[in-house]
Design a protein around this motif. Structure first.
Motif, PDB file in Angstrom:
ATOM      1  N   ALA A  73       0.840  -1.206   0.000  1.00  0.00           N
ATOM      2  CA  ALA A  73       0.000   0.000   0.000  1.00  0.00           C
ATOM      3  C   ALA A  73       0.873   1.254   0.000  1.00  0.00           C
ATOM      4  CB  ALA A  73      -0.921  -0.006   1.212  1.00  0.00           C
ATOM      5  N   LEU A  74       1.952   1.228   0.789  1.00  0.00           N
ATOM      6  CA  LEU A  74       2.804   2.422   0.889  1.00  0.00           C
ATOM      7  C   LEU A  74       3.631   2.616  -0.369  1.00  0.00           C
ATOM      8  CD1 LEU A  74       4.002   2.091   4.586  1.00  0.00           C
ATOM      9  CD2 LEU A  74       2.090   3.418   3.689  1.00  0.00           C
ATOM     10  N   ASN A  75       4.019   1.507  -1.008  1.00  0.00           N
ATOM     11  CA  ASN A  75       4.796   1.579  -2.245  1.00  0.00           C
ATOM     12  C   ASN A  75       4.077   2.371  -3.316  1.00  0.00           C
ATOM     13  OD1 ASN A  75       7.156   0.254  -1.856  1.00  0.00           O
ATOM     14  ND2 ASN A  75       6.412  -1.742  -2.504  1.00  0.00           N
ATOM     15  N   SER A  76       2.755   2.246  -3.308  1.00  0.00           N
ATOM     16  CA  SER A  76       1.984   2.744  -4.437  1.00  0.00           C
ATOM     17  C   SER A  76       1.737   4.248  -4.339  1.00  0.00           C
ATOM     18  CB  SER A  76       0.658   1.999  -4.482  1.00  0.00           C
ATOM     19  OG  SER A  76      -0.096   2.338  -3.352  1.00  0.00           O
ATOM     20  N   GLN A  77       2.265   4.925  -3.359  1.00  0.00           N
ATOM     21  CA  GLN A  77       1.862   6.299  -3.144  1.00  0.00           C
ATOM     22  C   GLN A  77       2.886   7.070  -2.339  1.00  0.00           C
ATOM     23  OE1 GLN A  77      -0.581   6.371   0.367  1.00  0.00           O
ATOM     24  NE2 GLN A  77      -1.591   4.529  -0.356  1.00  0.00           N
TER      25      GLN A  77
ATOM     26  N   PRO B   7      -4.390  -7.234   0.433  1.00  0.00           N
ATOM     27  CA  PRO B   7      -3.757  -5.950   0.119  1.00  0.00           C
ATOM     28  C   PRO B   7      -4.810  -4.848  -0.031  1.00  0.00           C
ATOM     29  CG  PRO B   7      -3.521  -7.529  -1.699  1.00  0.00           C
ATOM     30  CD  PRO B   7      -4.049  -8.287  -0.534  1.00  0.00           C
ATOM     31  N   ASP B   8      -6.027  -5.221  -0.439  1.00  0.00           N
ATOM     32  CA  ASP B   8      -7.078  -4.222  -0.648  1.00  0.00           C
ATOM     33  C   ASP B   8      -7.570  -3.619   0.661  1.00  0.00           C
ATOM     34  OD1 ASP B   8      -7.302  -4.709  -3.546  1.00  0.00           O
ATOM     35  OD2 ASP B   8      -7.985  -6.674  -2.899  1.00  0.00           O
ATOM     36  N   CYS B   9      -7.844  -4.474   1.655  1.00  0.00           N
ATOM     37  CA  CYS B   9      -8.409  -3.923   2.886  1.00  0.00           C
ATOM     38  C   CYS B   9      -7.338  -3.145   3.656  1.00  0.00           C
ATOM     39  CB  CYS B   9      -9.092  -4.996   3.742  1.00  0.00           C
ATOM     40  SG  CYS B   9      -8.001  -6.126   4.591  1.00  0.00           S
ATOM     41  N   VAL B  10      -6.083  -3.569   3.554  1.00  0.00           N
ATOM     42  CA  VAL B  10      -5.012  -2.825   4.231  1.00  0.00           C
ATOM     43  C   VAL B  10      -4.797  -1.478   3.543  1.00  0.00           C
ATOM     44  CG1 VAL B  10      -2.539  -2.815   4.773  1.00  0.00           C
ATOM     45  CG2 VAL B  10      -3.876  -4.897   5.125  1.00  0.00           C
TER      46      VAL B  10
END
Lengths: 556, 209
Positions: free
Chosen positions: A260-264, A334-337
């Protein structure tokens, strides 16, 4: 260093072998089975004669491992999470005895219950047994941790619990492995009887010692290379301000957080604490709480860390599964996190890399495709016969057990009324019979019977309980992929030895052509007032096909 | 220490230079052989020094139920073992209804490579014409009867590799590299098996758009 594409389970197995393992002790259980299978087939294990034969159940496995440890060698015990309940007695008491050779107890939890009856979190066992717990977040870490865990076990004279979950156990990644394995330990006589004989006077001393050890274990966890962070955020240094969000991520959950953090958000302020070794290092958690306005706990399984961090004060600043930002039950995704973190960090979903591509595609056509008994499976013939006979009775009850035959609950058979834990079919049928139920039928597989059914059958025989037990014997532990079954070719002898009357013990071959004989025997034995055992015996169709194929490829 | 988490998300820029990323959902019914497709792709990717994560399903669901595997390949480190919704570049399915089951995971420009022949082991299997119509609505679909092609071409046990051949462009790994991976994966089973699978791969390639 060599690179290998390994399942998490295989990384654990190879890590243990390279750490000088002398024996693996296990009963098959998804998602842990592949660890022992990997060791069984590995050339180094063959060369070193590492013990790898399947055990009758998790309790015998844990005890045998303790025996190997007592003699100074390194032993690994593997099981699925519910197996931990079966070996809880030796596991908890292994903290009282301590270890001589290193012992690692590997438990594979199954959140979302892909192949299980509950989603218990084994980290609680580690905590109440006062046993240090490791939880890898990648296959590489799983491999590296095995040696660290064995070393630590010997250093602290305690077993180490290693917890993995389904997505770690059954996911492959490239792992760098060592070229050479550590030698096995030599046998020694260093085990001290005063530690290992748990008479109250001895056990009290050990209990004081292990309890006092906990502070050291926690300090070790705080300094562990497997626990990372929290690191200072550059933008906050010198400002004295607090970071908006701290994140505690453990085990596999760490990967979803990273994703999640990688993407943004390279510019967003957050601090991350990775936890992979317990007891929970309170110092690291306090550092994070002091630095951050809010903390979100992301962990796979039950809210083990979150409850400890929240305590009884119900702090508004601690978020996670208990407060609804993450789902209370089930496996993380990965979606809910990502959704939970985006919400807290004020990132709109469409701005984040992951969700920008979010598909709106869906199909209303898709229907469920549940698993089912294989075509040609002997359990099918057993249920066909049983259903045929039970139609003749008013309120029959069939107590089921754990294995492929649990699928007899589903259509077309709808044949069983219960399935609780390994062996419960026989004892529940007995209890129902005690309550006045008739017909009370138990159906149990061969491997489940030797795992935990035999003792219950002795109870039933001793009280001449009015039950009919069907041991559906397919000569293997089929559900987990066809491992050897401990009682193969011994079931008649076992039942007679437990006191089943010879005239009420029958072996039949479950094939459609034998239906008249099988239905007649079931009917007669239900009508007999006492314990009857019927053993329908025919090899699992899967192992049968596999052997036939192997024979065709290699006729010798 | 946390710098690793700040690396940019890998993007898919195709072959030859730049970064590479392909997220694949492999699916079908228990026993159809999706894992051997994964093994070949994984072998090819590892040989190219790409990062790989592959989550599999074992245990109870293998008994004739729906099965899937998440296969992620990237030139950059991969964090999650699972693919996010809308994140898959390719769905490779041994069965047409199973391909539709994972649609929420497919990104808008993603490809579906599926067998067109239904595997009917449930009483309420939907009308095949409805499934075909649903697939036809999507922009990038290759649906072929791999079992029939396999039979017609005397490679009856390599239907899954035909599907892989048809997915080669969508995956973005060069054909030769997949062929070489097949040789390495099947070498222990003898030359006849290797050749059958290489033939199957070529049959699948011919079916690509």
């Amino acid at each position: 260093m060599e690179k290998k594409l390994l399942l998490g389970d295989e990384a654990v197995a190879l890590g243990a072998l390279h750490a000088g393992l002398s024996g693996v002790y296990a009963y098959p259980g998804t998602p842990s089975t592949e660890i022992t299978e990997f060791i069984q087939l590995h050339p180094l294990a063959k060369e070193r004669k590492v013990h790898s034969r399947w055990c009758t159940n998790e309790k015998t496995a844990m005890e045998a491992a303790l025996g190997m440890s007592f003699m100074g060698k390194r032993a690994l015990v593997c099981m699925k999470h519910v197996g931990m309940n079966v070996c809880a007695d030796p596991f908890v008491n292994s903290a009282m005895t301590g270890v001589n050779g290193g012992v690692v107890v590997l438990v594979a939890d199954d959140p979302s219950m892909h192949s299980s009856q509950d989603e218990q979190d084994s980290r609680f066992y580690g905590k109440f047994a006062m046993i240090p717990t490791f939880e890898p977040s990648s296959q590489q870490e799983a491999y590296d941790m095995m040696e660290a865990a064995f070393d630590y076990s010997e250093q602290q004279c305690l077993p180490v619990l290693m917890r993995v979950t389904t997505r770690m156990a059954h996911s492959r990644a490239v792992v760098q492995v060592k070229d050479e394995a550590r030698p096995e330990n030599e046998m020694n006589y260093n085990a001290v009887a005063a530690n290992w004989v748990l008479l109250p006077a001895n056990a009290r001393k050990r209990n004081d010692k292990v309890t006092a050890q906990q502070a050291q274990l926690e300090e070790d966890a705080a300094n562990s290379k497997f626990n990372i962070g929290p690191s200072p955020v550059p933008s906050l240094v010198g400002r004295g301000g607090k970071c908006p969000l701290g994140i505690i991520a453990s085990g596999i959950a760490y990967n979803y957080v990273q994703e999640a953090l990688n993407s943004q958000l390279s510019t967003l302020n957050f601090q991350l604490l990775k936890i992979s070794q317990y007891p929970l290092p309170k110092k690291l958690v306090r550092d994070l709480l002091n630095n951050c306005e809010k903390v979100m706990v992301v962990e796979e399984g039950q809210p083990f860390i979150e409850e400890q961090v929240r305590g009884v004060f119900e702090s508004q600043n601690i978020q996670g599964r208990l407060t609804g930002e993450l789902p209370r039950t089930g496996e993380l995704t990965p979606d809910c996190v990502a959704a939970a973190l985006n919400e807290e960090l004020g990132v709109k979903n469409e701005e984040s890399g992951i969700n920008s591509q979010l598909s709106t595609l869906n199909s209303q056509l898709v229907v469920a495709r549940p698993p089912q008994l294989c075509q040609g499976c002997g359990h099918r013939d057993v249920y066909a016969a049983l259903n045929e006979v039970l139609k003749e009775y008013e309120n029959p009850r069939v107590f089921g057990d754990i294995g492929c035959y649990t699928l007899g609950f589903l259509p077309p058979y709808r044949a069983i009324h219960s399935c609780v834990d390994m062996g419960a079919s026989i004892t529940m049928a007995k209890g129902a019979s005690d309550a006045g139920q008739w017909p009370a039928v138990a159906i149990i597989g061969d491997s489940t019977f030797t795992h935990s059914g035999m003792t219950g059958l002795l109870d039933a025989v001793n009280e001449k309980a009015n039950i009919t037990v069907i041991i559906s014997d397919n000569l293997t532990t089929a559900m987990t992929g066809g491992q050897d079954s401990a009682g193969t070719n011994k079931f008649e002898a076992i039942c007679l030895g437990l006191g089943v009357e010879p005239e009420h013990l029958h072996v039949v071959v479950p094939l459609p052509k034998n239906m008249p004989e099988i239905t007649r025997i079931i009917r007669e034995e239900i009508n007999y007032k006492g314990v009857s055992v019927i053993i329908p015996q025919r090899e699992c169709i899967q192992t049968f096909k596999r052997k036939a194929k192997a024979k065709k490829q290699n006729p010798l | 220490m946390n710098n690793s988490i700040l690396t940019p998300r890998p993007t898919r820029e195709g072959k030859g230079g730049g970064s590479f990323k392909c997220d694949i959902i492999l699916c079908g019914v228990g026993g159809q052989g999706i894992l051997s497709i994964a093994t070949i792709i994984g072998e090819a990717a590892m040989n190219e020094n790409l990062y790989i994560k592959q989550a599999e399903v074992h245990g109870m669901s293998q008994r004739g139920g729906d099965v899937q595997s998440n296969l992620r390949i990237s030139s950059n480190p991969i964090a999650s073992d699972l693919i996010s919704k809308g994140g898959a570049d390719v769905i490779i399915s041994m069965e047409p209804m199973e391909a539709l089951r994972y649609l929420p995971y497919l990104n808008k420009e993603g490809w579906i490579i599926t067998s067109s022949a239904p595997f009917i082991n449930i009483p309420n299997y939907p009308d095949l014409e409805d499934i075909k119509a649903e697939l036809a609505k999507l922009p990038h679909v290759i649906a072929i009867d791999i079992e029939q092609i396999a039979k017609d071409n005397q490679v009856p046990r390599s239907a899954n590799v035909i599907l892989l051949g048809a997915a080669q462009k969508a995956i973005g790994i060069e054909y030769d590299k997949i062929e070489a991976a097949i040789r390495r994966v099947f070498v222990r089973k003898g030359e006849a098996v290797v050749e059958a699978n290489i033939k199957a791969l070529a049959l699948g390639k011919a079916a690509q758009k």
